[in-house]
Design a protein around this motif. Sequence first.
Motif, PDB file in Angstrom:
ATOM      1  N   VAL A  71       0.851   6.685   3.303  1.00 59.06           N
ATOM      2  CA  VAL A  71       1.336   5.339   2.652  1.00 59.06           C
ATOM      3  C   VAL A  71       0.380   4.276   2.564  1.00 59.06           C
ATOM      4  O   VAL A  71       0.161   3.569   1.492  1.00 59.06           O
ATOM      5  CB  VAL A  71       2.771   5.081   3.356  1.00 59.06           C
ATOM      6  CG1 VAL A  71       3.182   3.554   2.846  1.00 59.06           C
ATOM      7  CG2 VAL A  71       3.684   6.065   3.114  1.00 59.06           C
ATOM      8  N   VAL A  72      -0.289   4.089   3.710  1.00 58.30           N
ATOM      9  CA  VAL A  72      -1.157   2.897   3.761  1.00 58.30           C
ATOM     10  C   VAL A  72      -2.530   3.159   2.840  1.00 58.30           C
ATOM     11  O   VAL A  72      -2.857   2.139   2.092  1.00 58.30           O
ATOM     12  CB  VAL A  72      -1.720   2.812   5.239  1.00 58.30           C
ATOM     13  CG1 VAL A  72      -2.931   2.046   5.234  1.00 58.30           C
ATOM     14  CG2 VAL A  72      -0.750   2.179   6.290  1.00 58.30           C
ATOM     15  N   SER A  73      -2.918   4.423   2.941  1.00 61.69           N
ATOM     16  CA  SER A  73      -4.135   4.791   1.906  1.00 61.69           C
ATOM     17  C   SER A  73      -3.710   4.553   0.755  1.00 61.69           C
ATOM     18  O   SER A  73      -4.302   3.839  -0.301  1.00 61.69           O
ATOM     19  CB  SER A  73      -4.498   6.191   2.159  1.00 61.69           C
ATOM     20  OG  SER A  73      -5.751   6.324   1.475  1.00 61.69           O
ATOM     21  N   GLY A  74      -2.434   4.958   0.185  1.00 58.93           N
ATOM     22  CA  GLY A  74      -2.010   4.970  -1.209  1.00 58.93           C
ATOM     23  C   GLY A  74      -1.773   3.569  -1.711  1.00 58.93           C
ATOM     24  O   GLY A  74      -2.196   3.092  -2.788  1.00 58.93           O
ATOM     25  N   ILE A  75      -1.067   2.712  -0.761  1.00 61.52           N
ATOM     26  CA  ILE A  75      -1.082   1.250  -1.324  1.00 61.52           C
ATOM     27  C   ILE A  75      -2.264   0.456  -1.209  1.00 61.52           C
ATOM     28  O   ILE A  75      -2.541  -0.206  -2.201  1.00 61.52           O
ATOM     29  CB  ILE A  75       0.077   0.752  -0.513  1.00 61.52           C
ATOM     30  CG1 ILE A  75       1.380   1.279  -0.525  1.00 61.52           C
ATOM     31  CG2 ILE A  75       0.270  -0.865  -0.818  1.00 61.52           C
ATOM     32  CD1 ILE A  75       2.479   0.816   0.696  1.00 61.52           C
ATOM     33  N   ALA A  76      -3.178   0.739  -0.348  1.00 63.71           N
ATOM     34  CA  ALA A  76      -4.487  -0.097  -0.024  1.00 63.71           C
ATOM     35  C   ALA A  76      -5.172  -0.078  -1.069  1.00 63.71           C
ATOM     36  O   ALA A  76      -6.202  -0.748  -1.479  1.00 63.71           O
ATOM     37  CB  ALA A  76      -4.797   0.134   1.335  1.00 63.71           C
ATOM     38  N   ILE A 169       4.388   0.349   4.771  1.00 60.76           N
ATOM     39  CA  ILE A 169       4.323  -0.310   3.465  1.00 60.76           C
ATOM     40  C   ILE A 169       3.428  -1.796   3.916  1.00 60.76           C
ATOM     41  O   ILE A 169       2.726  -2.290   3.273  1.00 60.76           O
ATOM     42  CB  ILE A 169       5.632  -0.539   2.940  1.00 60.76           C
ATOM     43  CG1 ILE A 169       5.945   0.917   2.652  1.00 60.76           C
ATOM     44  CG2 ILE A 169       5.599  -1.447   1.832  1.00 60.76           C
ATOM     45  CD1 ILE A 169       7.620   1.037   2.287  1.00 60.76           C
ATOM     46  N   LEU A 170       4.088  -2.370   4.864  1.00 61.23           N
ATOM     47  CA  LEU A 170       3.661  -3.699   5.282  1.00 61.23           C
ATOM     48  C   LEU A 170       2.078  -3.663   5.419  1.00 61.23           C
ATOM     49  O   LEU A 170       1.419  -4.534   5.179  1.00 61.23           O
ATOM     50  CB  LEU A 170       4.222  -4.294   6.506  1.00 61.23           C
ATOM     51  CG  LEU A 170       5.887  -4.560   6.230  1.00 61.23           C
ATOM     52  CD1 LEU A 170       6.458  -5.105   7.818  1.00 61.23           C
ATOM     53  CD2 LEU A 170       6.150  -5.617   5.210  1.00 61.23           C
ATOM     54  N   PHE A 171       1.526  -2.741   6.269  1.00 60.97           N
ATOM     55  CA  PHE A 171       0.203  -2.618   6.617  1.00 60.97           C
ATOM     56  C   PHE A 171      -0.685  -2.352   5.324  1.00 60.97           C
ATOM     57  O   PHE A 171      -1.772  -2.959   5.215  1.00 60.97           O
ATOM     58  CB  PHE A 171       0.047  -1.514   7.691  1.00 60.97           C
ATOM     59  CG  PHE A 171      -1.483  -1.553   8.347  1.00 60.97           C
ATOM     60  CD1 PHE A 171      -1.736  -2.546   9.384  1.00 60.97           C
ATOM     61  CD2 PHE A 171      -2.526  -0.682   7.854  1.00 60.97           C
ATOM     62  CE1 PHE A 171      -2.928  -2.583   9.825  1.00 60.97           C
ATOM     63  CE2 PHE A 171      -3.622  -0.787   8.448  1.00 60.97           C
ATOM     64  CZ  PHE A 171      -3.842  -1.762   9.453  1.00 60.97           C
ATOM     65  N   GLY A 172      -0.165  -1.531   4.489  1.00 62.79           N
ATOM     66  CA  GLY A 172      -0.994  -1.237   3.152  1.00 62.79           C
ATOM     67  C   GLY A 172      -0.925  -2.362   2.388  1.00 62.79           C
ATOM     68  O   GLY A 172      -2.059  -2.417   1.752  1.00 62.79           O
ATOM     69  N   LYS A 181     -12.740  -6.908   2.476  1.00 62.11           N
ATOM     70  CA  LYS A 181     -12.683  -7.109   3.928  1.00 62.11           C
ATOM     71  C   LYS A 181     -11.968  -5.920   4.540  1.00 62.11           C
ATOM     72  O   LYS A 181     -12.159  -5.543   5.611  1.00 62.11           O
ATOM     73  CB  LYS A 181     -12.114  -8.430   4.402  1.00 62.11           C
ATOM     74  CG  LYS A 181     -12.866  -9.711   3.987  1.00 62.11           C
ATOM     75  CD  LYS A 181     -12.202 -10.762   4.366  1.00 62.11           C
ATOM     76  CE  LYS A 181     -13.204 -12.326   4.219  1.00 62.11           C
ATOM     77  NZ  LYS A 181     -12.560 -13.412   4.684  1.00 62.11           N
ATOM     78  N   GLY A 182     -11.079  -5.330   3.825  1.00 61.25           N
ATOM     79  CA  GLY A 182     -10.107  -4.304   4.289  1.00 61.25           C
ATOM     80  C   GLY A 182     -10.861  -3.022   4.033  1.00 61.25           C
ATOM     81  O   GLY A 182     -10.069  -2.019   4.257  1.00 61.25           O
ATOM     82  N   LYS A 183     -11.932  -2.836   3.177  1.00 60.70           N
ATOM     83  CA  LYS A 183     -12.416  -1.661   2.904  1.00 60.70           C
ATOM     84  C   LYS A 183     -12.675  -0.531   4.045  1.00 60.70           C
ATOM     85  O   LYS A 183     -12.316   0.512   4.118  1.00 60.70           O
ATOM     86  CB  LYS A 183     -13.721  -1.906   2.170  1.00 60.70           C
ATOM     87  CG  LYS A 183     -14.084  -0.586   1.617  1.00 60.70           C
ATOM     88  CD  LYS A 183     -15.219  -0.784   0.465  1.00 60.70           C
ATOM     89  CE  LYS A 183     -15.928   0.540  -0.122  1.00 60.70           C
ATOM     90  NZ  LYS A 183     -16.936   0.357  -1.010  1.00 60.70           N
ATOM     91  N   PRO A 184     -13.318  -1.303   5.130  1.00 66.00           N
ATOM     92  CA  PRO A 184     -13.739  -0.376   6.416  1.00 66.00           C
ATOM     93  C   PRO A 184     -12.458   0.362   6.965  1.00 66.00           C
ATOM     94  O   PRO A 184     -12.589   1.525   7.521  1.00 66.00           O
ATOM     95  CB  PRO A 184     -14.409  -1.606   7.245  1.00 66.00           C
ATOM     96  CG  PRO A 184     -14.982  -2.385   6.540  1.00 66.00           C
ATOM     97  CD  PRO A 184     -13.997  -2.447   5.387  1.00 66.00           C
ATOM     98  N   VAL A 185     -11.359  -0.407   7.100  1.00 66.51           N
ATOM     99  CA  VAL A 185     -10.237   0.183   7.462  1.00 66.51           C
ATOM    100  C   VAL A 185      -9.622   1.225   6.695  1.00 66.51           C
ATOM    101  O   VAL A 185      -9.223   2.043   7.364  1.00 66.51           O
ATOM    102  CB  VAL A 185      -9.057  -1.140   7.960  1.00 66.51           C
ATOM    103  CG1 VAL A 185      -7.816  -0.576   8.450  1.00 66.51           C
ATOM    104  CG2 VAL A 185      -9.574  -2.115   8.668  1.00 66.51           C
TER     105      VAL A 185
END
Length: 443
Positions: A71-76, A169-172, A181-185
Amino acid sequence: MPDHVLPEMPAEVKKSWHQILYVQVLIAIVLGAVVGWLFPQFATNEWVKAMGDGFIKLIKMVIAPIIFCTVVSGIAHIDDAKKVGRVGVKALAYFEIVSTFALAIGLIIGNLVGPGHGFQGHADAAAVAKYVAPDKQIKSVDFVLHIIPDSVVGAFANGDVLQVLLFSILFGFALMMLGEKGKPVRTLVDDVAQGVFGVIGIVMKAAPIGAFGAMAYTIGKFGPQALGNLAGLIATFYVTAALFVFVVLGTIAKIAGFSIVRFLAYIKDELLVVLGTSSSESALPQLMAKLERAGCSKPVVGLVVPTGYSFNLDGTNIYMTLATLFIAQALGFDLSFQQQITILVVAMLTSKGASGVTGAGFVTLAATLAVVDPRLVPGMAIVLGIDKFMSECRALTNLVGNGVATVVVAWWEGELDREKLDAALHPVTVEATTAIGEVSPAE
């Protein structure tokens, strides 16, 4: 998610028949049934039971991290937040429409067949007391509050799918808004996902052992005679579920441009694992991986499948309406048209409020019966003895329903790769076409 993330599913065409997972699981199920029938004392040994329980626990162990990573990867990786909301709204709309069909077909078949008429038996209220205790009643406000975890760690520790889904979902979205900035995560989450799917690849090798243990224990404990006079209800339920899959889901699949029969053949491994373990969760990671291979985009798979496990329980819906009518008929209650409509409305809510609750099928049934007519609640004891046999069909139908839902939502959203879907559902045809294409230039 890149194909190299999914090492547990190499091409089946390169394997010998005895190396194919679904063949191994099928053999294990047959052997388990034979052992349970001929050696019931051995089959009911706690170590045999532990084979099935242990396999399911191994799968549940990684469900939370898989949902989080997917979910995180999909949304991010999505630049437009509106797209995520659009997919979610379409998925929920689909769930509500199809769930209504599932509930309705259960009521229609229950009224036409009347499996509970003429039933000779009695209900023991004490036998089902644990399912209808006050703290087990499902209220809408409690359900909504339960989605919010007391702590993030607690959500993962308890393996609560809805709570993990909410945080994911919130984290994504948070990573999406961070941009570069969020690319490394995001990269870290993708790498962790590869490791988790690698664990699934290892765990799935134990699927035949789990299927053998679960089936042997079930047959050994309940025996073929356990079906008794309730065989009619079980048969009715299985036929109703089959009608739903091939008629309702088959029609939906045809509209979306694919064959339900081909789709069932494609997920046969997962269906047999569910049949052996009576748990749709045991195939969740594999189903998500296969849907991505079949051309559904990562964001759609990551949002629709986990959400569907709580909001799209087609098999549970059929079970609740059919079981409610059976109990009413067995106890001699003639439910009015208004009461049957009440079953539809109440079951639509209660089926979504029991995710992650032990004995979820009975919990939802108790909540439904209590609203329709409290006098029906003790009748749950009638179906208590065969619930194990019906849970397998519930799990199978739920799995197929969520698989079809994901493909349909991906198609609806324009996130379905038709070439990959055709390659997955028609492997022989695609291989033949490829071979011809390779030969022609040489000529």
